[in-house]
Design a protein around this motif. Structure first.
Motif, PDB file in Angstrom:
ATOM      1  N   LEU A  71       0.712  -1.116  -0.159  1.00 64.77           N
ATOM      2  CA  LEU A  71       0.216  -0.044   0.060  1.00 64.77           C
ATOM      3  C   LEU A  71       0.948   1.340  -0.079  1.00 64.77           C
ATOM      4  O   LEU A  71       0.327   2.524  -0.355  1.00 64.77           O
ATOM      5  N   TRP A  72       2.222   1.314   0.562  1.00 63.63           N
ATOM      6  CA  TRP A  72       2.960   2.352   0.615  1.00 63.63           C
ATOM      7  C   TRP A  72       3.174   2.779  -1.507  1.00 63.63           C
ATOM      8  O   TRP A  72       3.098   3.997  -1.210  1.00 63.63           O
ATOM      9  N   VAL A  73       3.274   1.860  -2.116  1.00 67.39           N
ATOM     10  CA  VAL A  73       3.301   2.046  -3.428  1.00 67.39           C
ATOM     11  C   VAL A  73       2.135   2.702  -4.029  1.00 67.39           C
ATOM     12  O   VAL A  73       2.112   3.933  -4.622  1.00 67.39           O
ATOM     13  N   VAL A  74       0.824   2.258  -3.257  1.00 69.95           N
ATOM     14  CA  VAL A  74      -0.368   2.851  -3.797  1.00 69.95           C
ATOM     15  C   VAL A  74      -0.414   4.192  -3.278  1.00 69.95           C
ATOM     16  O   VAL A  74      -1.038   5.148  -4.039  1.00 69.95           O
ATOM     17  N   ALA A  75      -0.173   4.376  -2.056  1.00 69.80           N
ATOM     18  CA  ALA A  75      -0.160   5.828  -1.431  1.00 69.80           C
ATOM     19  C   ALA A  75       0.800   6.856  -2.385  1.00 69.80           C
ATOM     20  O   ALA A  75       0.313   7.994  -2.457  1.00 69.80           O
ATOM     21  N   LEU A  76       1.896   6.436  -2.778  1.00 64.92           N
ATOM     22  CA  LEU A  76       2.847   7.261  -3.475  1.00 64.92           C
ATOM     23  C   LEU A  76       2.050   7.630  -4.757  1.00 64.92           C
ATOM     24  O   LEU A  76       1.975   8.839  -5.306  1.00 64.92           O
ATOM     25  N   ILE A  77       1.522   6.558  -5.568  1.00 66.85           N
ATOM     26  CA  ILE A  77       0.968   6.954  -6.827  1.00 66.85           C
ATOM     27  C   ILE A  77      -0.211   7.884  -6.659  1.00 66.85           C
ATOM     28  O   ILE A  77      -0.395   8.711  -7.281  1.00 66.85           O
ATOM     29  N   ASN A  78      -0.913   7.819  -5.447  1.00 68.26           N
ATOM     30  CA  ASN A  78      -2.209   8.580  -5.196  1.00 68.26           C
ATOM     31  C   ASN A  78      -1.857   9.835  -4.907  1.00 68.26           C
ATOM     32  O   ASN A  78      -2.589  10.788  -5.768  1.00 68.26           O
ATOM     33  N   TYR A  79      -0.763  10.332  -4.114  1.00 67.48           N
ATOM     34  CA  TYR A  79      -0.532  11.736  -4.182  1.00 67.48           C
ATOM     35  C   TYR A  79       0.262  12.195  -5.244  1.00 67.48           C
ATOM     36  O   TYR A  79       0.253  13.264  -5.487  1.00 67.48           O
ATOM     37  N   LEU A  80       1.090  11.362  -5.950  1.00 67.63           N
ATOM     38  CA  LEU A  80       1.955  11.886  -7.180  1.00 67.63           C
ATOM     39  C   LEU A  80       0.661  12.107  -8.054  1.00 67.63           C
ATOM     40  O   LEU A  80       1.177  13.390  -8.747  1.00 67.63           O
ATOM     41  N   ASP A  81      -0.367  11.596  -8.418  1.00 70.88           N
ATOM     42  CA  ASP A  81      -1.309  11.934  -9.344  1.00 70.88           C
ATOM     43  C   ASP A  81      -2.085  13.244  -9.047  1.00 70.88           C
ATOM     44  O   ASP A  81      -2.396  13.970 -10.037  1.00 70.88           O
ATOM     45  N   ARG A  82      -2.581  13.352  -7.794  1.00 72.76           N
ATOM     46  CA  ARG A  82      -3.247  14.540  -7.286  1.00 72.76           C
ATOM     47  C   ARG A  82      -2.041  15.811  -7.250  1.00 72.76           C
ATOM     48  O   ARG A  82      -2.733  17.037  -7.510  1.00 72.76           O
ATOM     49  N   GLN A  83      -0.769  15.863  -7.175  1.00 70.53           N
ATOM     50  CA  GLN A  83       0.134  16.868  -6.790  1.00 70.53           C
ATOM     51  C   GLN A  83       0.700  17.263  -8.138  1.00 70.53           C
ATOM     52  O   GLN A  83       1.003  18.461  -8.075  1.00 70.53           O
ATOM     53  N   LEU A  84       0.711  16.577  -9.332  1.00 71.77           N
ATOM     54  CA  LEU A  84       1.142  16.726 -10.582  1.00 71.77           C
ATOM     55  C   LEU A  84       0.592  18.248 -11.103  1.00 71.77           C
ATOM     56  O   LEU A  84       1.457  19.136 -11.598  1.00 71.77           O
ATOM     57  N   LEU A  85      -0.897  18.321 -10.965  1.00 74.43           N
ATOM     58  CA  LEU A  85      -1.412  19.689 -11.081  1.00 74.43           C
ATOM     59  C   LEU A  85      -0.661  20.912 -10.632  1.00 74.43           C
ATOM     60  O   LEU A  85      -0.502  21.806 -11.663  1.00 74.43           O
ATOM     61  N   VAL A  86      -0.594  20.809  -9.587  1.00 75.75           N
ATOM     62  CA  VAL A  86       0.008  22.201  -8.967  1.00 75.75           C
ATOM     63  C   VAL A  86       1.288  22.413  -8.805  1.00 75.75           C
ATOM     64  O   VAL A  86       1.790  23.758  -8.682  1.00 75.75           O
ATOM     65  N   THR A  87       2.004  21.599  -9.501  1.00 77.09           N
ATOM     66  CA  THR A  87       3.612  21.851  -9.704  1.00 77.09           C
ATOM     67  C   THR A  87       3.853  21.985 -11.083  1.00 77.09           C
ATOM     68  O   THR A  87       5.023  22.338 -11.392  1.00 77.09           O
ATOM     69  N   MET A  88       2.772  22.224 -12.040  1.00 78.28           N
ATOM     70  CA  MET A  88       3.043  22.766 -13.499  1.00 78.28           C
ATOM     71  C   MET A  88       2.284  23.687 -13.714  1.00 78.28           C
ATOM     72  O   MET A  88       1.307  23.854 -14.620  1.00 78.28           O
ATOM     73  N   PRO A  89       1.904  24.698 -13.013  1.00 74.28           N
ATOM     74  CA  PRO A  89       1.039  25.707 -12.981  1.00 74.28           C
ATOM     75  C   PRO A  89       1.220  26.520 -14.222  1.00 74.28           C
ATOM     76  O   PRO A  89       0.218  26.832 -15.283  1.00 74.28           O
ATOM     77  N   GLY A  90       2.244  26.795 -14.787  1.00 79.07           N
ATOM     78  CA  GLY A  90       2.666  27.730 -15.597  1.00 79.07           C
ATOM     79  C   GLY A  90       2.452  27.249 -17.207  1.00 79.07           C
ATOM     80  O   GLY A  90       1.502  27.592 -17.785  1.00 79.07           O
ATOM     81  N   PRO A  91       2.733  25.819 -17.508  1.00 76.19           N
ATOM     82  CA  PRO A  91       2.641  25.102 -18.647  1.00 76.19           C
ATOM     83  C   PRO A  91       0.951  24.828 -19.068  1.00 76.19           C
ATOM     84  O   PRO A  91       0.400  25.135 -19.973  1.00 76.19           O
ATOM     85  N   ILE A  92       0.247  24.412 -17.813  1.00 71.34           N
ATOM     86  CA  ILE A  92      -1.054  24.041 -17.861  1.00 71.34           C
ATOM     87  C   ILE A  92      -2.233  25.226 -18.100  1.00 71.34           C
ATOM     88  O   ILE A  92      -2.863  25.379 -19.033  1.00 71.34           O
ATOM     89  N   LYS A  93      -1.538  26.561 -17.439  1.00 71.36           N
ATOM     90  CA  LYS A  93      -2.382  27.613 -17.513  1.00 71.36           C
ATOM     91  C   LYS A  93      -2.241  28.217 -19.063  1.00 71.36           C
ATOM     92  O   LYS A  93      -3.131  28.875 -19.476  1.00 71.36           O
ATOM     93  N   ALA A  94      -1.008  28.104 -19.314  1.00 67.29           N
ATOM     94  CA  ALA A  94      -0.989  28.743 -20.617  1.00 67.29           C
ATOM     95  C   ALA A  94      -1.470  27.727 -21.925  1.00 67.29           C
ATOM     96  O   ALA A  94      -2.037  28.369 -22.876  1.00 67.29           O
ATOM     97  N   ASP A  95      -1.358  26.396 -21.837  1.00 67.40           N
ATOM     98  CA  ASP A  95      -2.032  25.592 -22.782  1.00 67.40           C
ATOM     99  C   ASP A  95      -3.323  25.507 -22.917  1.00 67.40           C
ATOM    100  O   ASP A  95      -4.216  25.746 -23.855  1.00 67.40           O
ATOM    101  N   LEU A  96      -4.103  25.769 -21.622  1.00 71.35           N
ATOM    102  CA  LEU A  96      -5.609  25.670 -21.590  1.00 71.35           C
ATOM    103  C   LEU A  96      -6.018  26.871 -21.257  1.00 71.35           C
ATOM    104  O   LEU A  96      -7.382  27.153 -21.236  1.00 71.35           O
TER     105      LEU A  96
END
Length: 425
Positions: free
Chosen positions: A16-41
């Protein structure tokens, strides 16, 4: 506990450690790439904040239902279904071409991820009773911060490869791991597991789970505390990268490292420290499960206030480190503390309610941060408000009194009554 039970207990934590890692990696990606996502969309700050808020609101609203179902239909089934669906939503995030498409992907992520954590932490405390409970919970949740730390590299990966391939690769890996997990998940050797002093039954068999929880003073204190913690720390997490980039002048590729990566790395360390301290101190008092995060919050509160008042980067980083460690102190002990005040049959439901309180409050405050930022209110002001909320949350934790403080006894008034009650003073 037999050797087989011990192996199964720690195998569950590792898987479950691996699942928890994937869980938060997935949700965190958005807020660590604000510049390119905001520009593209073509998004402004308010809409970008809404993407995180919608995830948190839906995650919170679904959490009580998720916990209730996990208590009734089986925690393994819930964990596997959740992992597959949120990984597919992450993959879809890399394909969207509009704000509406990304909003739908984040909403799906919120629904599916809501079902994971109540089931996972409840399953772990079923296996780990007493002397290893906080360490097992902390080690599992260290995967949360490992995923968040890796997510902090999203800005660098986006600059190198583009933001869309990051979502596609991580989503695909999640689906693949779900297949592996379905094959290797061990069966629970329930007969080999010893009871812990925290394992209490305080309700009659006919009592409703929600009624039991919402009439328990200790749980209500934890609920209010977690609402304040979510309102304080979710916007700090979600806006730290933008704070370092927009208000402190850090390059976009490093803003995620200075902000979310530092906070979550500190939480990772704090969780490992707090889990060991809690397990050792709980031998003498079950209040340790609440007292350790209480101390962490009271220490962190002035650091959050200072973080919003200065622009000296080393000082800000030191404050982020202390705040992150305090969150780790809570994460290692939230479910163990919950075990000391709620009926053992309702643990997943209880964790779902706690998630509801924390994430919905966090969603509102994250959205408020975006609105205020567009009106030229600095993010540092929001961080100072977070300091006040964390201080009050710490005071609430000091007030939690475990039901088992004086020990519990098995009632013998009728065969098979299966009800524990506090001993008379």
């Amino acid at each position: 506990m037999t050797a087989a039970a011990t192996r199964a207990a720690w195998t569950i934590v590792g898987l479950l450690w691996v699942v928890a890692l994937i869980n938060y990696l997935d949700r965190q990606l958005l807020v660590t790439m604000p510049g390119p996502i905001k520009a593209d969309l073509r998004l402004g700050d308010e809409k970008f904040g809404l993407l995180s808020s919608v995830f948190l609101w839906i995650y919170g609203l679904c959490s009580p239902i998720a916990g209730y179902l996990a208590d009734r239909v089986g925690k393994r089934r819930v964990i596997l279904a959740s992992l597959i669906i949120w990984s597919a939503a992450t993959f879809a995030s890399g394909l969207v071409t509009s704000f509406g498409g990304m909003l739908a992907a984040r909403a799906t992520l919120g629904v599916s991820e809501a079902f994971y954590m109540p089931a996972a932490v409840s399953l772990i405390v079923d296996y780990h009773r007493g002397a290893t409970r906080s360490r097992a919970t902390g080690l599992h949740l260290s995967g949360v911060y490992a995923g968040s730390v890796l997510g902090g590299l999203g800005g660098a990966f986006a600059e190198a490869f583009g933001w869309r391939p990051v979502f596609l690769v991580i989503g695909g890996l999640g689906v693949a791991y779900a297949v592996v997990l379905a094959i290797v998940f061990p069966s629970p050797p329930q007969d080999d597991l010893a009871e812990a002093p925290e394992d209490i039954i305080v309700a009659s068999h006919g009592e409703n789970a929600f009624r039991s929880l919402l009439s328990t003073p200790g749980f209500l204190l934890l609920l209010a505390m977690n609402m304040l913690d979510g309102a304080a720390y979710w916007p700090v997490r979600n806006w730290l990268a933008e704070f370092f980039r927009g208000e402190l002048g850090i390059a976009p590729a490093w803003a995620g490292v200075y902000g979310p990566m530092t906070f979550n790395g500190a939480a990772f360390v704090g969780m490992l420290i707090a889990s060991t301290l809690s397990d050792r101190w709980s031998v003498y008092t079950m209040r340790a499960r609440a007292l350790i995060p209480a101390i962490g919050f009271v220490v962190a509160a002035p650091c959050l206030v200072l973080m919003g008042a200065v622009d000296h980067i080393p000082v800000v980083l030191a404050c982020v480190l202390v705040a992150g460690m305090s969150q780790g102190f809570l994460d290692a002990n939230l479910m163990p503390a919950t075990c000391t005040v709620v009926d053992l049959r309702y643990r997943a439901t209880a964790y779902g309610l706690l998630n509801f309180a924390g994430t919905t409050a966090g969603g509102f405050m994250t959205y408020a941060g975006g609105m205020l930022k567009e009106r030229d209110v600095p993010l540092g002001t929001m961080f100072q408000l977070a300091g006040g909320m964390i201080f009050v949350a710490g005071l609430l934790l000091f007030m939690v009194r475990p039901l088992g403080t004086r020990g519990l006894r098995r009632e013998t008034g009728g065969a098979g009554s299966g009800v524990d009650a506090p001993e008379n003073s």
